[in-house]
Each structure stands twice: as C-alpha cells, then as structure tokens.
Design an enzyme around this catalytic site. Structure first.
Site, PDB file in Angstrom:
ATOM      1  N   GLU A 131      71.630  -7.098  54.724  1.00  0.00           N
ATOM      2  CA  GLU A 131      70.835  -6.107  53.999  1.00  0.00           C
ATOM      3  C   GLU A 131      70.589  -6.557  52.563  1.00  0.00           C
ATOM      4  OE1 GLU A 131      70.255  -3.747  56.150  1.00  0.00           O
ATOM      5  OE2 GLU A 131      69.564  -1.971  55.065  1.00  0.00           O
TER       6      GLU A 131
ATOM      7  N   CYS B  61      43.033  27.663  64.425  1.00  0.00           N
ATOM      8  CA  CYS B  61      43.274  26.383  63.767  1.00  0.00           C
ATOM      9  C   CYS B  61      42.621  26.385  62.379  1.00  0.00           C
ATOM     10  CB  CYS B  61      42.703  25.264  64.619  1.00  0.00           C
ATOM     11  SG  CYS B  61      42.723  23.671  63.780  1.00  0.00           S
TER      12      CYS B  61
ATOM     13  N   ASP C 271      72.206   1.016  52.363  1.00  0.00           N
ATOM     14  CA  ASP C 271      70.883   1.620  52.359  1.00  0.00           C
ATOM     15  C   ASP C 271      69.894   0.697  51.645  1.00  0.00           C
ATOM     16  OD1 ASP C 271      68.953   3.435  52.847  1.00  0.00           O
ATOM     17  OD2 ASP C 271      69.663   4.951  51.434  1.00  0.00           O
TER      18      ASP C 271
ATOM     19  N   LYS D 213      77.322   1.343  55.949  1.00  0.00           N
ATOM     20  CA  LYS D 213      75.909   1.116  56.298  1.00  0.00           C
ATOM     21  C   LYS D 213      75.144   1.080  54.988  1.00  0.00           C
ATOM     22  CE  LYS D 213      72.246   2.672  59.365  1.00  0.00           C
ATOM     23  NZ  LYS D 213      71.135   2.802  58.437  1.00  0.00           N
TER      24      LYS D 213
ATOM     25  N   TYR E 206      75.906  -9.102  57.614  1.00  0.00           N
ATOM     26  CA  TYR E 206      76.708  -8.323  58.562  1.00  0.00           C
ATOM     27  C   TYR E 206      76.405  -8.628  60.025  1.00  0.00           C
ATOM     28  CZ  TYR E 206      72.509  -5.389  58.189  1.00  0.00           C
ATOM     29  OH  TYR E 206      71.225  -4.947  58.150  1.00  0.00           O
TER      30      TYR E 206
ATOM     31  N   CYS F 277      38.334  19.090  67.220  1.00  0.00           N
ATOM     32  CA  CYS F 277      39.051  19.398  65.979  1.00  0.00           C
ATOM     33  C   CYS F 277      39.154  18.126  65.137  1.00  0.00           C
ATOM     34  CB  CYS F 277      40.442  19.929  66.300  1.00  0.00           C
ATOM     35  SG  CYS F 277      41.442  20.179  64.828  1.00  0.00           S
TER      36      CYS F 277
ATOM     37  N   SER G 185      67.563  -1.622  65.759  1.00  0.00           N
ATOM     38  CA  SER G 185      68.072  -0.545  64.916  1.00  0.00           C
ATOM     39  C   SER G 185      69.332   0.017  65.587  1.00  0.00           C
ATOM     40  CB  SER G 185      67.007   0.513  64.692  1.00  0.00           C
ATOM     41  OG  SER G 185      66.427   0.865  65.905  1.00  0.00           O
ATOM     42  N   LEU G 186      69.885   1.047  65.014  1.00  0.00           N
ATOM     43  CA  LEU G 186      71.158   1.575  65.515  1.00  0.00           C
ATOM     44  C   LEU G 186      71.003   3.023  65.936  1.00  0.00           C
ATOM     45  CD1 LEU G 186      73.497   0.246  62.683  1.00  0.00           C
ATOM     46  CD2 LEU G 186      73.489  -0.524  65.056  1.00  0.00           C
TER      47      LEU G 186
ATOM     48  N   GLU H 154      82.351  -0.559  58.937  1.00  0.00           N
ATOM     49  CA  GLU H 154      81.885  -1.075  57.645  1.00  0.00           C
ATOM     50  C   GLU H 154      80.790  -0.168  57.093  1.00  0.00           C
ATOM     51  OE1 GLU H 154      80.474  -4.220  60.161  1.00  0.00           O
ATOM     52  OE2 GLU H 154      78.667  -4.412  58.941  1.00  0.00           O
TER      53      GLU H 154
ATOM     54  N   ARG I 218      62.386  -7.355  58.806  1.00  0.00           N
ATOM     55  CA  ARG I 218      62.535  -6.866  60.165  1.00  0.00           C
ATOM     56  C   ARG I 218      61.179  -6.591  60.813  1.00  0.00           C
ATOM     57  NH1 ARG I 218      63.104  -1.660  62.339  1.00  0.00           N
ATOM     58  NH2 ARG I 218      64.310  -1.684  64.255  1.00  0.00           N
TER      59      ARG I 218
ATOM     60  N   CYS J 211      46.337  23.889  68.479  1.00  0.00           N
ATOM     61  CA  CYS J 211      44.892  24.053  68.392  1.00  0.00           C
ATOM     62  C   CYS J 211      44.292  23.660  69.733  1.00  0.00           C
ATOM     63  CB  CYS J 211      44.361  23.151  67.282  1.00  0.00           C
ATOM     64  SG  CYS J 211      42.598  22.838  67.400  1.00  0.00           S
TER      65      CYS J 211
ATOM     66  N   LYS K  47      76.532   8.644  60.363  1.00  0.00           N
ATOM     67  CA  LYS K  47      75.847   8.982  59.119  1.00  0.00           C
ATOM     68  C   LYS K  47      76.658   9.968  58.271  1.00  0.00           C
ATOM     69  CE  LYS K  47      71.892   7.059  59.045  1.00  0.00           C
ATOM     70  NZ  LYS K  47      70.738   7.693  59.409  1.00  0.00           N
TER      71      LYS K  47
ATOM     72  N   LYS L 115      81.235  -1.339  65.317  1.00  0.00           N
ATOM     73  CA  LYS L 115      80.781  -2.350  66.285  1.00  0.00           C
ATOM     74  C   LYS L 115      81.961  -2.763  67.158  1.00  0.00           C
ATOM     75  CE  LYS L 115      77.567  -4.079  62.822  1.00  0.00           C
ATOM     76  NZ  LYS L 115      77.330  -5.033  61.747  1.00  0.00           N
TER      77      LYS L 115
ATOM     78  N   ALA M 282      43.558 -20.052  45.659  1.00  0.00           N
ATOM     79  CA  ALA M 282      44.543 -20.901  44.982  1.00  0.00           C
ATOM     80  C   ALA M 282      44.439 -20.713  43.468  1.00  0.00           C
ATOM     81  CB  ALA M 282      44.315 -22.360  45.346  1.00  0.00           C
TER      82      ALA M 282
ATOM     83  N   CYS N 181      39.516  23.756  62.442  1.00  0.00           N
ATOM     84  CA  CYS N 181      38.284  23.844  63.251  1.00  0.00           C
ATOM     85  C   CYS N 181      38.030  25.246  63.789  1.00  0.00           C
ATOM     86  CB  CYS N 181      38.341  22.844  64.407  1.00  0.00           C
ATOM     87  SG  CYS N 181      39.511  23.283  65.696  1.00  0.00           S
TER      88      CYS N 181
HETATM   89  S1  IVH Z   1      74.121  -3.915  62.273  1.00  0.00           S
HETATM   90  C1  IVH Z   1      72.248  -5.000  66.237  1.00  0.00           C
HETATM   91  N1  IVH Z   1      75.390  -3.323  60.064  1.00  0.00           N
HETATM   92  O1  IVH Z   1      70.765  -0.280  59.474  1.00  0.00           O
HETATM   93  C2  IVH Z   1      72.713  -4.223  65.063  1.00  0.00           C
HETATM   94  N2  IVH Z   1      73.098  -2.712  60.221  1.00  0.00           N
HETATM   95  O2  IVH Z   1      69.734   1.643  61.417  1.00  0.00           O
HETATM   96  C3  IVH Z   1      72.110  -4.688  63.800  1.00  0.00           C
HETATM   97  N3  IVH Z   1      72.213  -1.654  58.210  1.00  0.00           N
HETATM   98  O3  IVH Z   1      68.189  -2.289  60.728  1.00  0.00           O
HETATM   99  C4  IVH Z   1      72.427  -3.857  62.646  1.00  0.00           C
HETATM  100  N4  IVH Z   1      74.052  -1.750  57.018  1.00  0.00           N
HETATM  101  O4  IVH Z   1      68.931  -2.665  58.308  1.00  0.00           O
HETATM  102  C5  IVH Z   1      74.239  -3.252  60.731  1.00  0.00           C
HETATM  103  N5  IVH Z   1      76.621  -2.920  58.139  1.00  0.00           N
HETATM  104  C6  IVH Z   1      75.475  -2.850  58.803  1.00  0.00           C
HETATM  105  C7  IVH Z   1      74.327  -2.286  58.230  1.00  0.00           C
HETATM  106  C8  IVH Z   1      73.151  -2.223  58.980  1.00  0.00           C
HETATM  107  C9  IVH Z   1      72.779  -1.388  57.030  1.00  0.00           C
HETATM  108  C10 IVH Z   1      70.814  -1.330  58.550  1.00  0.00           C
HETATM  109  C11 IVH Z   1      70.014  -2.445  59.162  1.00  0.00           C
HETATM  110  C12 IVH Z   1      69.508  -1.917  60.475  1.00  0.00           C
HETATM  111  C13 IVH Z   1      69.616  -0.441  60.272  1.00  0.00           C
HETATM  112  C14 IVH Z   1      69.788   0.272  61.588  1.00  0.00           C
END
Ligand code: IVH
Length: 706
Positions: free
Chosen positions: A184, A429, A130, A128, A236, A453, A92-93, A126, A149, A447, A324, A300, A44, A432
């Site tokens: 995000e 290798c 970063d 994505k 989102y 090793c 994730s996607l 929409e 996450r 190896c 992507k 989606k 503390a 080793c």
């Molecule tokens: S939807 C169940 N929408 O991408 C689906 N994800 O590769 C939940 N992200 O972990 C994700 N922009 O951090 C969604 N417009 C968007 C996003 C998005 C960025 C990220 C998010 C997720 C990762 C998956």
C-alpha cells in the site's frame, strides 16, 4: 531550446519570469489542444516544458503560481499512463464487522478444508492501511515496473512515479528471479498536514484526506510532482513469483523485510479467532497515535499451502478477510431532501447536509435509502431509531464507515424546529412525471418511465460506458450527459452509429465545447475499438437489475457465446423448465437475479433495445476461466461418495476453476464421475450410461499440475 537559462544558475527574478512564461505557453497549448485548433506543439515538447516548470518549482517552491501548470494534470495532451495487465490478478478483500464475523470466517475455512474444530489454525493479523495498492515487479533484482490495481486485471503503469518513493528499493539482492511485491502507498498524517499547508500557501486545492492525497500524488503524469510529495509504502503481499518466498505468510513477510521492504511492525501471528480479536482491539487502541490512517485489521491464513487450497471467490480470496473498524459519527443539520433517479428507475432520497467533518472527511451528502427509512422503518417494517422519522431542518447524526456513502443514523427530536413537517415521498418521478410505483414487498419506489425518463436513460448509458462495461476511452459520464442533452445518443445503439450519422462526424463534434479535431477522431476510433467485446462485459453493460459484474462473468462462462446466452434466456420461463433450472444451477445465480434477467429479455421495448445494440457488436466468446489446457475444461463432472483428501466444496471450486461444470446428478451429459467410498445410485447410473468413473486419487492424478 538553447536560449533557456539553466535552472541551477537562475536568480529568483529570472525564475519567476520563467514560471510566468511557462504558465502562459502551456496554457496556450492546452487551449489550442482542447479548442480543436491545430496543436501548437507536440507531446514531447509539451512534456519538456512541464518538466522544466516542475524543476523550477522544486528549486523555488515559494514562487509556485496560483495557475501553476503542474496542477493541471487533466489537461495534459498525453494519453495518460500506459496500461499494465497483471499476471496475477490484484484482489480485494471480504469484510467482517462484528467479532462473530471473525469466528464465522474461521469456521468457514475449517469446514472448507475439512479440519476438525480442535486443530490449531494460525492466521496473521495486521493493520489494513488506508491508501492505494501498488504492484512492484522485480526481474533479476531490478525494479522494472510498478502498476496500480486498476480493475484488478489491468492497472496503470506508474513506474516513473514509484521510483521516486523512498520506501521502494530500486535494486534488491537475494530475491527470486521474478518477484512482484504488493503493498500500500500511503501518506502519514504529518506529511499530509504539511502538504495541505503548502498547497494553501500556494493557493492550490486542499486534499480531503491522506488517501486522496496519496492517490493524487501517485497518479501524476509528471513524476517530478510525485517526487515532491512524501509518499510511503508498506509491503504485505505478492503477485507473480518464479520461486516461493516462504512456506508461511509470516515467513514471506519476514523475507520481504529482509529484502529491504517496509513491512508493518504490528503484523502478528495469532492462533485462532480469540487471539485475532485481541490483536484487533490492541491495534484499534493504537489507531489514533500510529501517525497514518488505517481502517481495520486484515487476517490471513498463515500456511501458504492452505491458502493455495482455499483459493479465491470471484474477486476475493477465501483465506483472508478485513475486519473493519466501526464507523465514525458527527451531528449536523439536514438542509434538504432531494430525490435522485437511478439506472433502474429507483427513486433514491439523498440528504443535503450542512457540511460537517466525519473522521477527517467533509461530508455534505448522505443516503436516506428509501421512503421507509425516512419514516423510521426498516425493510421488514420494524421501527428503527425508535420510530423517529427524518424531517428537513432536523439535527441528524451522520455515520461514515470507510469508503461507503455516509448515512443518517439518528435524529435529535429536542432540536427539531417547530415548523418541521413530515416528509412526503413523491409518487411521480421528479424527472419525467411518470408514475413512481412501489410494488408489494419492494422497499423502493420506481419511476415507470423506462428509457422515456431522461434520468434513467442517462444513468443506463453511463453504466454502459463505465469501466467494467464498454470502457470507451473519452466517453465518460460527462460526455454521455452532453450527448444525451444534444439528442445525439438516446439509447445504447446510438453510440455505435455516431460516426456514421455524422458523416466524418468530426465537423459537428469539433464545434462543441471541450472537443477538438483530435479528441473527436480519438473518440470515434475508441468506439470502433469496442465493437469487438467480451461476452461478460456485454452482459454487465446491459445494466439489468441484480446482474452485477461477477454474475455477468458467471453467465458468460456458463453460456460461452452471445447466441447461446440469448437463446437460453429467451427460451427461459420464470420458475419452470430446463432453461430456468440451468440458470439456477449456476453457483451464484439465484431466483431474484434470474427473474430480473428473464423479465428484461421478455420485455418488448427493453429487448428491442438490446437487439439494436448487439447488431453493432462482434461479441467474443467467453474464455473459460484460467483453465489453460486443463484436461477437464468444458467437461461435466459429478462427485459422489466420501472424499478423503478434500471437502466437497473444495473439490467443486477446484474443478470449476479448471473449467469443468460440476453437476449434482448423473445424466447422459455427464463426462466423468468421481466416486469415493460409499458411492451408491449415482455410480450405478454412471455404469448403466457408460459414463467414465474414477476414484479420488484418479481425479487428483488427472488434474495434477493443471
Ligand atoms: S491483502 C489477496 N493486506 O485493502 C489479498 N490488503 O480491501 C490482497 N489493503 O486492495 C490484499 N492493507 O489495497 C492486504 N495489510 C493489508 C492491506 C490491504 C490495505 C488494501 C489493499 C486491497 C484492499 C482490499
């Protein structure tokens, strides 16, 4: 601390002197803590000093010192963030790269839902973003918790930090009683440039890109630092909810906007793949001028009832995909080729490059995959790069896509130095000296040293303690390397005998650099805590080739206990017998993985090592996945005939999600047959065996609400 001058009334000289005093006090506390002496102050008091330091820095930014304690987060004597278990997993996607992948995504969904090709199916599209995802929990309109996450199931509690982000409302009105908003956290290009300029001025480290800066800023133990960093948030998605937000994805996003969240203005409703790809092109064209980093477009399914029917694969939803953007490219000089030896003995060539910026990130290493790739051949022996091989000294094109490790895409022969020699891939290798063998049909040279090793042994141990495996606090890659080098830990079981071999253990460990009494005690306790561990983690931790995280949980769910799993794999013969058939019957387990698993259990030295590890553990039975008190949990069911309200794939996925095992044929082990119109021999066999048979409506009634 009554003799402290109040920050508001401080002169500049006083502030500078106070920052110097705090830097020295906190550095002393760190040294005492890490050097193993008695701590000179409690947590503390330490936190209070750090806070005071940050507050003074906030008032006098130009006085921030080169050795400012605010930047030394890793050294804080805190246990870090609290853990938060997500009520609804953060997923994730899946990825799409080509236009065809988007059309296939739509086709897959239609097939799963049994929709005709001419029925309209709408999707939202929409950007994505970063950045890094964050889940915000509101109860009765008040923000009560913010969590990262993490591994999707458990994240870090960053509530104090999230409260400092202007885009995140502390209070909302008109929302369901419980509402988890997901989105995000990111940093704009301008804010990122300004932050790096401030960092440079203060002699602090530079962030590689806006995403790293956002992550580093959110994950500060001291929220006053987060407050000084310009973070933003786009909503989102959502997690736990006490009442639905809307009937459609678009409706839900509009509702979140109405509640006061920032939502992305480029979110658009599209009525099929052609419109989705059009919007992707339009977003791609705007990418450079958006002012923040995006790495693709997310599609989606708009109808939330359909999203619910589609559900999830192990870590990704079936109803969404990330399309992507293509990779970014740059040219540079290949300075050297080095060989790394991995967990499974694979010799991986790594390109050491003259540093070059690719899409805003400085790259100095790239993967060269394997010896064929260097020679100009793909996995099928076809030429790539028009057959051009890669040589040290070459001028090469580096390619980077999102987070993946950069690759070498091309070679400029016109710039090849005269004396550049063809690269000779090692046949022993480098770690080793064991033979490095390339088996027929395998692109990889391995190896043959196994745990002899040092590189393989260390990598196996690092894998064992990694987050998805044993996840032992205080035992990371660095410590594993140290323990291996000291001869303390040479195989997995050694971790669990550390305390016992050291008596109290602490005396020996505490004399090592980086260890103190407290951290040594913590380590032994953390190891003990992990003796009790879930089956899927253990299976994954073994580090068997091809057996990844999701395969491990499939195996754990199928066999339930270590004893059953071990007995089945030990009894299995590659390519024949019931145990082999049982393995392959698991949706997601193929012959390659099954062969690797069975081989590992039948290979003397490896098997003995597994047994020695297990002897120290209390492996927990695998819980059936999300079954609750489902009426079909643990039952073996068979579907036959035509289903009218769902497709076969959907029925199977739903049954499995409820803990049932779906078999392809009726036997004495079958608990339930679901027979639609046109059922033939299976229905007859079920009748002969006395297996209960119901129709589709009966099935839906049975699982209703489960
Ligand atoms: S939807 C169940 N929408 O991408 C689906 N994800 O590769 C939940 N992200 O972990 C994700 N922009 O951090 C969604 N417009 C968007 C996003 C998005 C960025 C990220 C998010 C997720 C990762 C998956």
């Amino acid at each position: 601390m009554s003799d402290e001058i109040s920050i508001d009334s401080m002169t500049k000289e006083q502030a500078a002197a106070e920052l110097a005093r705090l830097a020295s006090l906190l550095a002393g506390a760190n040294t005492a803590y890490h050097g193993g002496d008695d701590p000179v102050m409690n947590d503390a008091a330490y936190d209070a000093l750090k806070r005071r330091n940050a507050e003074i820095e906030a008032r006098f930014p130009d006085l921030k010192r080169g050795d400012s304690p605010s930047e030394q987060v890793g050294a804080a004597p805190s246990d870090g963030f609290g853990k938060v278990r997500h009520v609804v997993r953060m997923l994730s996607l899946g990825n799409a790269f080509e236009d065809e992948d988007v059309t296939e995504f739509d086709t897959r969904i239609r097939k799963y839902l049994g929709l005709p090709a001419d029925a309209t199916l709408s999707y939202t599209a929409e950007p994505k973003i970063d950045g890094l995802s964050l889940s915000l929990r509101y109860e009765n309109g008040t923000l009560v918790q913010a969590a990262t996450r993490g591994d999707g199931e458990e994240g870090e509690n960053v509530t104090a930090n999230a409260l400092t982000i202007t885009d995140i409302p502390h209070q909302i009105t008109g929302a369901p009683e419980v509402l988890e908003v997901r989105g995000e956290v990111y940093m704009s290009h301008q804010d990122f440039a300004d932050l790096n300029a401030r960092q440079a001025e203060a002699g602090q480290k530079q962030f590689a890109n806006p995403r790293n800066a956002a992550a580093g800023s959110l994950r500060q133990l001291d929220a006053t630092i987060t407050a000084a960093r310009p973070l933003r948030f786009f909503a989102y998605a959502w997690g736990d909810l006490s009442a639905p937000l809307a009937e459609t994805q678009m409706g839900a996003i509009e509702r979140l906007a109405a509640l006061g969240f920032s939502t992305n203005p480029l979110t658009k409703l599209c009525d099929g793949p052609a419109a989705m790809i059009d919007h992707y092109r339009s977003i791609e064209a705007q990418r450079a001028t958006l002012g923040y980093d995006i790495d693709g477009v997310v599609y989606k399914v708009n109808d939330l009832a359909l999203q619910a029917r589609l559900g999830f694969r192990s870590t990704t939803p079936r109803w969404a995909i990330a399309h992507k953007f293509p990779a970014e490219l740059a040219w540079t000089r290949l300075e050297n080729i080095e060989i790394q030896v991995g967990r499974t003995g694979a010799l991986s060539p790594v390109a050491r490059l003259h540093p070059v910026t690719v899409g805003g990130v400085v790259v100095s290493n790239a993967t060269l995959h394997n010896e064929d790739y260097i020679a100009g051949l793909d996995s099928k022996g076809q030429t790539i790069r028009d057959g051009k091989d890669i040589r040290v000294g070459d001028w090469v094109q580096v390619y980077r896509a999102g987070d993946v490790i950069p690759k070498i895409a091309d070679v400029d022969l016109k710039k090849r130095p005269q004396d550049a020699e063809k690269y000779e891939f090692p046949t022993v290798c480098p770690e080793c000296d064991s033979d490095a063998i390339r088996e027929e049909g395998d692109a990889v040279r391995r190896c043959s040293g196994g745990m002899v090793c040092p590189a393989q042994a260390v990598e196996k141990l690092k894998h064992l303690v990694s987050r998805a495996a044993f996840d032992i606090e205080g035992l990371g890659a660095k410590q594993v390397e140290q323990f291996y080098a000291d001869g303390w830990v040479r195989e997995p079981a050694d971790i669990f005998t550390l305390r016992e071999r050291f008596g109290s253990g602490i005396q020996q460990l505490k004399n090592r650099e980086g260890w103190g009494e407290k951290s040594a005690t913590n380590l032994f306790n953390a190891i003990d805590e992990r003796r009790k561990i879930g089956l899927s983690r253990v299976v994954f931790a073994l580090g068997i080739r091809h057996v990844g995280e999701s395969a491990s949980s499939l195996l754990a769910n199928r066999y339930g206990t270590w004893a059953a799993f071990e007995a089945a794999i030990t009894a299995a013969q590659i390519g024949e017998g019931t145990e082999w058939d049982d393995l392959l019957a698991i949706d997601g387990v193929g012959a390659v993985m099954a062969t690797s698993l069975v081989t590992a259990f039948h290979q003397g030295a490896e098997r003995d090592m597994i047994d020695r590890l297990i002897a120290h553990l209390d492996v927990q039975e695998a819980a059936a996945p999300a079954v609750g008190d489902s009426p079909v949990a643990g039952k073996t069911v068979v579907f036959t005939g035509t289903l009218e309200k769902m497709t076969r794939a959907e029925a199977k996925a739903r049954a499995e999600a409820l803990g049932a095992k779906v078999a392809g044929s009726v036997s004495a082990k079958t608990d339930l047959l679901i027979a639609g119109p046109g059922a033939g021999s299976k229905a007859k066999k079920a009748a002969d065996l006395g297996v209960e048979t119901i129709d589709e409506d009966g099935w839906l009634a049975l699982i209703d609400g489960a």
